[in-house]
Design a protein around this motif. Structure first.
Motif, mmCIF file in Angstrom:
data_model
loop_
_atom_site.group_PDB
_atom_site.id
_atom_site.type_symbol
_atom_site.label_atom_id
_atom_site.label_comp_id
_atom_site.label_asym_id
_atom_site.label_seq_id
_atom_site.Cartn_x
_atom_site.Cartn_y
_atom_site.Cartn_z
ATOM 1 N N ALA A 135 0.679 -1.598 -0.111
ATOM 2 C CA ALA A 135 -0.012 -0.005 0.122
ATOM 3 C C ALA A 135 1.423 1.428 -0.249
ATOM 4 N N PHE A 136 1.948 1.403 0.840
ATOM 5 C CA PHE A 136 2.747 2.426 1.004
ATOM 6 C C PHE A 136 3.580 2.654 -0.433
ATOM 7 N N GLY A 137 3.856 1.849 -0.918
ATOM 8 C CA GLY A 137 4.620 1.589 -2.057
ATOM 9 C C GLY A 137 4.009 2.441 -3.236
ATOM 10 N N GLU A 138 3.202 2.040 -3.456
ATOM 11 C CA GLU A 138 2.151 2.364 -4.532
ATOM 12 C C GLU A 138 2.080 4.061 -3.971
ATOM 13 N N GLY A 139 1.654 4.561 -3.042
ATOM 14 C CA GLY A 139 1.710 5.736 -2.269
ATOM 15 C C GLY A 139 -0.014 6.138 -2.268
ATOM 16 N N ASP A 140 -0.673 4.916 -2.642
ATOM 17 C CA ASP A 140 -2.737 5.123 -2.446
ATOM 18 C C ASP A 140 -3.325 5.034 -1.231
ATOM 19 N N SER A 141 -3.244 6.098 -0.670
ATOM 20 C CA SER A 141 -3.805 6.380 0.666
ATOM 21 C C SER A 141 -5.243 5.344 0.856
ATOM 22 N N ALA A 142 -6.305 5.084 -0.096
ATOM 23 C CA ALA A 142 -7.170 4.166 -0.076
ATOM 24 C C ALA A 142 -7.257 2.774 0.491
ATOM 25 N N LYS A 143 -5.968 2.007 -0.637
ATOM 26 C CA LYS A 143 -5.189 0.757 -0.376
ATOM 27 C C LYS A 143 -4.956 0.565 1.573
ATOM 28 N N ILE A 144 -4.056 2.098 1.684
ATOM 29 C CA ILE A 144 -3.481 2.230 3.338
ATOM 30 C C ILE A 144 -4.639 2.289 3.914
ATOM 31 N N THR A 145 -5.227 2.906 3.969
ATOM 32 C CA THR A 145 -6.249 2.624 4.819
ATOM 33 C C THR A 145 -7.311 1.419 4.742
ATOM 34 N N ASP A 146 -7.320 0.319 4.153
ATOM 35 C CA ASP A 146 -8.048 -0.539 3.859
ATOM 36 C C ASP A 146 -7.042 -1.895 4.472
ATOM 37 N N ALA A 147 -5.453 -1.408 4.088
ATOM 38 C CA ALA A 147 -4.696 -2.300 5.273
ATOM 39 C C ALA A 147 -4.873 -2.002 6.679
ATOM 40 N N VAL A 148 -4.948 -0.726 6.532
ATOM 41 C CA VAL A 148 -5.625 -0.465 8.337
ATOM 42 C C VAL A 148 -6.524 -1.277 8.613
ATOM 43 N N ALA A 149 -7.625 -0.895 7.872
ATOM 44 C CA ALA A 149 -9.054 -1.766 8.575
ATOM 45 C C ALA A 149 -8.532 -3.310 9.209
ATOM 46 N N ARG A 150 -8.203 -3.719 7.582
ATOM 47 C CA ARG A 150 -7.651 -5.386 8.010
ATOM 48 C C ARG A 150 -6.984 -5.368 9.387
ATOM 49 N N ASN A 151 -6.733 -4.960 9.601
ATOM 50 C CA ASN A 151 -4.850 -5.289 10.364
ATOM 51 C C ASN A 151 -5.021 -4.946 11.979
ATOM 52 N N VAL A 152 -6.189 -3.505 12.708
ATOM 53 C CA VAL A 152 -6.009 -3.102 12.848
ATOM 54 C C VAL A 152 -7.479 -3.125 14.269
ATOM 55 N N THR A 153 -7.378 -3.445 15.314
ATOM 56 C CA THR A 153 -8.563 -3.718 16.026
ATOM 57 C C THR A 153 -9.625 -2.523 16.651
ATOM 58 N N PHE A 154 -10.410 -1.998 16.591
ATOM 59 C CA PHE A 154 -11.675 -0.982 16.513
ATOM 60 C C PHE A 154 -12.283 -1.147 17.537
ATOM 61 N N LEU A 155 -12.874 -0.507 18.958
ATOM 62 C CA LEU A 155 -12.987 -0.185 19.889
ATOM 63 C C LEU A 155 -14.789 -1.121 19.295
ATOM 64 N N GLU A 156 -15.864 -1.688 19.714
ATOM 65 C CA GLU A 156 -16.553 -1.926 19.224
ATOM 66 C C GLU A 156 -17.881 -0.630 19.624
#
Length: 193
Positions: A135-156
């Motif tokens: 994601a960072f290699g492509e510099g694509d903010s949407a892909k970075i956000t997708d990677a975060v969404a898949r890999n970070v635990t958020f509050l219910e």
């Protein structure tokens, strides 16, 4: 008459993988991880930045904190790799393993299970690093956000899309700040904010 075998003296000043291993094993050489330890400590501090938890809604739990450590560490490793400091990148991963192993032992995980869990944690770090690298290699903010969404635990109950965008923005800002620093500043964690 039989000749007696007399072992040669070990010269720990000699170079090479065997002597390097023996020096480390016997404690005669400095630990190379000390060079990057300040950066590792800074990674932990950055991952515990309160705004990730209060503003972005990362779950302030063991899982959420682990997720943020791997996210911040991934951004830092990407910067270190960009400077072709492969050994420093590997040393950071070693410190990650050392720290996580210590945490597992603190939680009372026994020796038999620690090795398996550490192996799994390395796999998790590798997978996340791969996702962030792409994601960072492509510099694509949407892909970075997708990677975060898949890999970070958020509050219910939090809006996960907004939370992922918040974390993603902060990680991208960190990446920009790291890019502005010299290689030496990064390794010594000078100005890494």
């Amino acid at each position: 008459m039989r000749q007696r075998f007399v072992p040669a003296r070990l010269n720990f000043e000699a170079k090479g993988p065997l002597m390097s291993f023996l020096s480390k094993l016997l404690g005669t050489a400095p630990d190379p991880r000390e060079k990057v330890r300040p950066l590792w400590h800074r990674v932990i501090e950055l991952a515990r930045e309160p705004s990730y938890y209060s503003e972005c809604g990362v779950d302030d739990s063991v899982d959420g904190r682990f997720d943020m450590i791997t996210a911040v560490l991934s951004v830092v490793i990407l910067r270190v790799e960009a400077a072709e400091m492969r050994s420093e990148s590997a040393l950071l991963a070693e410190l990650f393993v050392e720290d996580m192993e210590g945490q597992l032992r603190e939680f009372g995980v026994n020796d038999v299970v620690v090795g398996k869990r550490v192996g799994k944690l390395m796999g998790v770090l590798g997978g996340r690093l791969g996702a962030y690298r792409s994601a960072f290699g492509e510099g694509d903010s949407a892909k970075i956000t997708d990677a975060v969404a898949r890999n970070v635990t958020f509050l219910e109950g939090r809006d996960e899309a907004a939370s992922a965008a918040c974390v993603s923005g902060k990680l991208q800002e960190l990446s920009v700040r790291l890019a502005a620093l010299s290689d030496e500043q990064v390794i010594k964690a000078q100005g890494v904010t």
